[in-house]
Design an enzyme around this catalytic site. Sequence first.
Site, mmCIF file in Angstrom:
data_model
loop_
_atom_site.group_PDB
_atom_site.id
_atom_site.type_symbol
_atom_site.label_atom_id
_atom_site.label_comp_id
_atom_site.label_asym_id
_atom_site.label_seq_id
_atom_site.Cartn_x
_atom_site.Cartn_y
_atom_site.Cartn_z
ATOM 1 C CG HIS A 1 55.948 29.168 -49.863
ATOM 2 N ND1 HIS A 1 57.020 30.005 -50.079
ATOM 3 C CD2 HIS A 1 55.805 29.100 -48.500
ATOM 4 C CE1 HIS A 1 57.499 30.414 -48.915
ATOM 5 N NE2 HIS A 1 56.788 29.891 -47.952
ATOM 6 C CD GLN B 1 58.603 26.066 -46.234
ATOM 7 O OE1 GLN B 1 58.608 27.189 -45.751
ATOM 8 N NE2 GLN B 1 59.257 25.054 -45.677
ATOM 9 C CB CYS C 1 55.768 25.547 -44.648
ATOM 10 S SG CYS C 1 54.102 26.236 -44.539
ATOM 11 N NE ARG D 1 61.929 28.818 -46.950
ATOM 12 C CZ ARG D 1 60.982 29.748 -46.787
ATOM 13 N NH1 ARG D 1 60.076 29.598 -45.853
ATOM 14 N NH2 ARG D 1 60.908 30.822 -47.576
ATOM 15 N NE ARG E 1 56.003 35.444 -47.652
ATOM 16 C CZ ARG E 1 56.084 34.570 -46.645
ATOM 17 N NH1 ARG E 1 55.517 34.841 -45.494
ATOM 18 N NH2 ARG E 1 56.742 33.443 -46.791
ATOM 19 C CG ASP F 1 50.431 25.622 -44.835
ATOM 20 O OD1 ASP F 1 50.761 26.194 -43.773
ATOM 21 O OD2 ASP F 1 50.329 26.222 -45.924
HETATM 22 N N1 NVA Z 1 49.782 28.640 -46.670
HETATM 23 C C1 NVA Z 1 50.397 29.571 -45.756
HETATM 24 C C2 NVA Z 1 51.881 29.405 -45.740
HETATM 25 C C3 NVA Z 1 52.605 30.308 -44.807
HETATM 26 C C4 NVA Z 1 54.097 30.160 -44.892
HETATM 27 C C5 NVA Z 1 50.018 30.993 -46.126
HETATM 28 O O1 NVA Z 1 49.996 31.285 -47.319
HETATM 29 O O2 NVA Z 1 49.730 31.782 -45.242
HETATM 30 N N1 CP Z 2 57.227 29.123 -44.011
HETATM 31 C C1 CP Z 2 57.304 30.442 -44.223
HETATM 32 O O1 CP Z 2 57.333 30.915 -45.357
HETATM 33 O O2 CP Z 2 57.370 31.184 -43.092
HETATM 34 P P1 CP Z 2 57.248 32.763 -42.990
HETATM 35 O O3 CP Z 2 55.824 33.122 -43.321
HETATM 36 O O4 CP Z 2 57.600 33.067 -41.570
HETATM 37 O O5 CP Z 2 58.189 33.404 -43.972
#
Ligand code: NVA
Ligand code: CP
Length: 308
Positions: free
Chosen positions: A131, A134, A267, A295, A104, A227
Amino acid sequence: MKKRDLLTLYDLERAEIEAILERGIALKSMRASGERVHTLPGAVLGMIFEKASTRTRVSFEVGMVELGGHAVYIAPEGSQIGRGEPIADTARVLGGYCHGLLIRTFDQSRAEALAASAPVPVINGLTDQFHPCQLLADLMTVRELRGTLGGLRYAWIGDGNNMAHSWLNAAALLGLELVIACPEGYDPDPEITAQARRIMQERGQGSVEIVRDPVEAARGSDVLSTDVWASMGQESAARARAEAFAGYCLSESLVREASADPIVLHCLPAHRGEEIAEEVLEGPHSAVWRQAENRLHAQKAVLERLLA
Ligand code: NVA
Ligand code: CP
């Protein structure tokens, strides 16, 4: 055999996505009946997190344990990554210990660089651009609730972010009807949209529409997704974004524009009263808690496919 990465959904064929969803559903039901499924005995997943996470981290870790393996969490602080060790070096070293890696991070190019140098499969656990894991859980949720993914209208309300991009990928691969409503200046990356349209045209299925009016997107939709307005890394722009996205809250009145019994997805984490109303998040159409649980199941199916 050549190793397989999952950096975007385009790393999977349509049939593979369908098989992953089916396997995820099967793994979920086996888990519910207490059956143990040790398809990855002794396998180790190294998980590099350069951004915060609750769901991704825990679902992958629990998933590995349930499949008979193990997961190792690696953060910049406390590892040499935070002191500037090149990602390519990290890739080679961790690839010697682990059977797969998850990352990540910020730019997609960093996940690609890890994958280019790692001798083992690399999974994208979220980048600024995509992502994919997800989306597999989101699709599994729709598949569980509706029995099919086709013949539905999918609306994305909000930022043209990493989630919107992965929805574009999914729509292209699976031939879905996708409508995205976002304020001007917050469209998905035009190249990602164009690529999705190209694939849809080649295959003669699926459509993408980008509109400004959230009501237009929601109208008649079967699946409504949203989101946060400021993703991780965009914290300093949160105020300006909140202004730009005023009117894009997934509210009860927006849900009423949708089809008779729509599925609401988010998400998570959610900001109640910003991109989604509390009554919608906790309301009768919300599938977000099921989506979050999925997930685990969808990713176990991914792990089996890439690491076995
Ligand atoms: N769009 C959000 C998703 C978090 C799971 C981010 O990238 O922070
Ligand atoms: N939706 C998601 O990826 O959640 P986290 O940021 O908690 O991993």
